[in-house]
Design a protein around this motif. Structure first.
Motif, mmCIF file in Angstrom:
data_model
loop_
_atom_site.group_PDB
_atom_site.id
_atom_site.type_symbol
_atom_site.label_atom_id
_atom_site.label_comp_id
_atom_site.label_asym_id
_atom_site.label_seq_id
_atom_site.Cartn_x
_atom_site.Cartn_y
_atom_site.Cartn_z
ATOM 1 N N TRP A 108 0.848 -1.179 0.000
ATOM 2 C CA TRP A 108 0.000 0.000 0.000
ATOM 3 C C TRP A 108 0.886 1.231 0.000
ATOM 4 O O TRP A 108 1.876 1.302 0.741
ATOM 5 N N ILE A 109 0.545 2.188 -0.852
ATOM 6 C CA ILE A 109 1.244 3.468 -0.865
ATOM 7 C C ILE A 109 0.208 4.572 -0.700
ATOM 8 O O ILE A 109 -0.920 4.452 -1.191
ATOM 9 N N LYS A 110 0.579 5.596 0.013
ATOM 10 C CA LYS A 110 -0.343 6.706 0.234
ATOM 11 C C LYS A 110 -0.564 7.450 -1.072
ATOM 12 O O LYS A 110 0.384 7.840 -1.747
ATOM 13 N N GLY A 111 -1.835 7.626 -1.438
ATOM 14 C CA GLY A 111 -2.177 8.326 -2.667
ATOM 15 C C GLY A 111 -1.939 9.826 -2.558
ATOM 16 O O GLY A 111 -1.948 10.392 -1.467
ATOM 17 N N HIS A 112 -1.692 10.447 -3.692
ATOM 18 C CA HIS A 112 -1.499 11.898 -3.781
ATOM 19 C C HIS A 112 -0.426 12.370 -2.803
ATOM 20 O O HIS A 112 -0.593 13.364 -2.107
ATOM 21 N N ASN A 113 0.658 11.609 -2.765
ATOM 22 C CA ASN A 113 1.743 11.884 -1.834
ATOM 23 C C ASN A 113 3.072 12.021 -2.573
ATOM 24 O O ASN A 113 4.114 11.668 -2.044
ATOM 25 N N GLU A 114 2.998 12.456 -3.820
ATOM 26 C CA GLU A 114 4.170 12.698 -4.661
ATOM 27 C C GLU A 114 4.987 11.436 -4.961
ATOM 28 O O GLU A 114 6.175 11.514 -5.251
ATOM 29 N N HIS A 115 4.343 10.272 -4.909
ATOM 30 C CA HIS A 115 5.002 9.034 -5.352
ATOM 31 C C HIS A 115 4.931 9.051 -6.879
ATOM 32 O O HIS A 115 3.835 9.046 -7.445
ATOM 33 N N PRO A 116 6.063 9.082 -7.587
ATOM 34 C CA PRO A 116 6.050 9.305 -9.042
ATOM 35 C C PRO A 116 5.167 8.337 -9.833
ATOM 36 O O PRO A 116 4.382 8.773 -10.681
ATOM 37 N N GLU A 117 5.273 7.050 -9.569
ATOM 38 C CA GLU A 117 4.478 6.080 -10.324
ATOM 39 C C GLU A 117 2.995 6.177 -9.968
ATOM 40 O O GLU A 117 2.137 6.059 -10.839
ATOM 41 N N ASN A 118 2.688 6.395 -8.691
ATOM 42 C CA ASN A 118 1.291 6.540 -8.297
ATOM 43 C C ASN A 118 0.687 7.796 -8.900
ATOM 44 O O ASN A 118 -0.443 7.780 -9.381
ATOM 45 N N GLU A 119 1.438 8.872 -8.930
ATOM 46 C CA GLU A 119 0.944 10.115 -9.539
ATOM 47 C C GLU A 119 0.712 9.921 -11.033
ATOM 48 O O GLU A 119 -0.274 10.406 -11.591
ATOM 49 N N ARG A 120 1.617 9.191 -11.701
ATOM 50 C CA ARG A 120 1.454 8.929 -13.130
ATOM 51 C C ARG A 120 0.216 8.063 -13.376
ATOM 52 O O ARG A 120 -0.571 8.336 -14.294
ATOM 53 N N CYS A 121 0.028 7.020 -12.562
ATOM 54 C CA CYS A 121 -1.159 6.173 -12.703
ATOM 55 C C CYS A 121 -2.426 6.979 -12.474
ATOM 56 O O CYS A 121 -3.424 6.777 -13.172
ATOM 57 N N ASP A 122 -2.398 7.895 -11.526
ATOM 58 C CA ASP A 122 -3.553 8.751 -11.275
ATOM 59 C C ASP A 122 -3.866 9.603 -12.498
ATOM 60 O O ASP A 122 -5.024 9.712 -12.901
ATOM 61 N N ARG A 123 -2.837 10.180 -13.111
ATOM 62 C CA ARG A 123 -3.066 10.997 -14.313
ATOM 63 C C ARG A 123 -3.633 10.145 -15.446
ATOM 64 O O ARG A 123 -4.538 10.583 -16.164
ATOM 65 N N LEU A 124 -3.127 8.915 -15.603
ATOM 66 C CA LEU A 124 -3.649 8.010 -16.633
ATOM 67 C C LEU A 124 -5.117 7.674 -16.366
ATOM 68 O O LEU A 124 -5.950 7.677 -17.285
#
Length: 157
Positions: free
Chosen positions: A114-130
């Motif tokens: 689990w990674i905190k969302g909207h927390n400047e994690h590069p891959e999570n931020e990219r997945c969010d944009r996608l």
């Protein structure tokens, strides 16, 4: 080890939704996304995981899935979904997707982080944009047929 980063989004819940996925292994990198005209955030979070696992070319892979969805991560890592199977998913949502996930889960050695969302994690931020972009792309939206059929049958009761 194959890394799969995932995120889902829905504007309204239900509403238009999308998923974003990044697959990474060594120097290999791939992005996947898709959108639906009517769905939920939890469905898109789970579908992102399914799409990522379906993209793997051979069984028996060691896979680490990174997700900001407590719903998905806890359901698997805490073993809840395996109990739901024994009760035929009675009272649980997204049965169709969980069944798809479980079939893929058996093919690989899957772990979740689990990674905190909207927390400047590069891959999570990219997945969010996608995921958000897919949820807004009206010309490429699919139909979440199971969700819409289930929703329509419930509203008739």
């Amino acid at each position: 080890m194959i890394e799969i980063y995932t995120d889902g989004a829905a504007s309204g819940n239900p509403g238009p939704g999308g998923y974003g996925v990044i697959l990474r292994s060594g120097t290999h990198y791939k992005e996947l996304s898709g959108g639906f005209r009517l769905t939920t955030n939890n469905r898109m979070e789970l579908l992102a995981v399914i799409v990522g696992l379906k993209a793997l070319k051979s069984p028996g892979q060691q896979v680490m899935i990174f997700s900001d969805s407590k719903y998905v991560v806890d359901s698997v890592e805490k073993g809840w979904v395996f109990g739901w199977v024994k009760k035929s998913f009675q009272g649980k949502k997204n049965k169709d997707l969980w069944i798809q996930y479980l079939a893929l889960h058996k093919l690989h050695q899957v772990k979740f982080t689990w990674i905190k969302g909207h927390n400047e994690h590069p891959e999570n931020e990219r997945c969010d944009r996608l995921a958000v972009a897919a949820s807004q792309n009206k010309s490429a939206m699919g139909i979440d047929a199971f969700f819409e059929a289930e929703r329509n049958s419930t509203s008739l009761l």
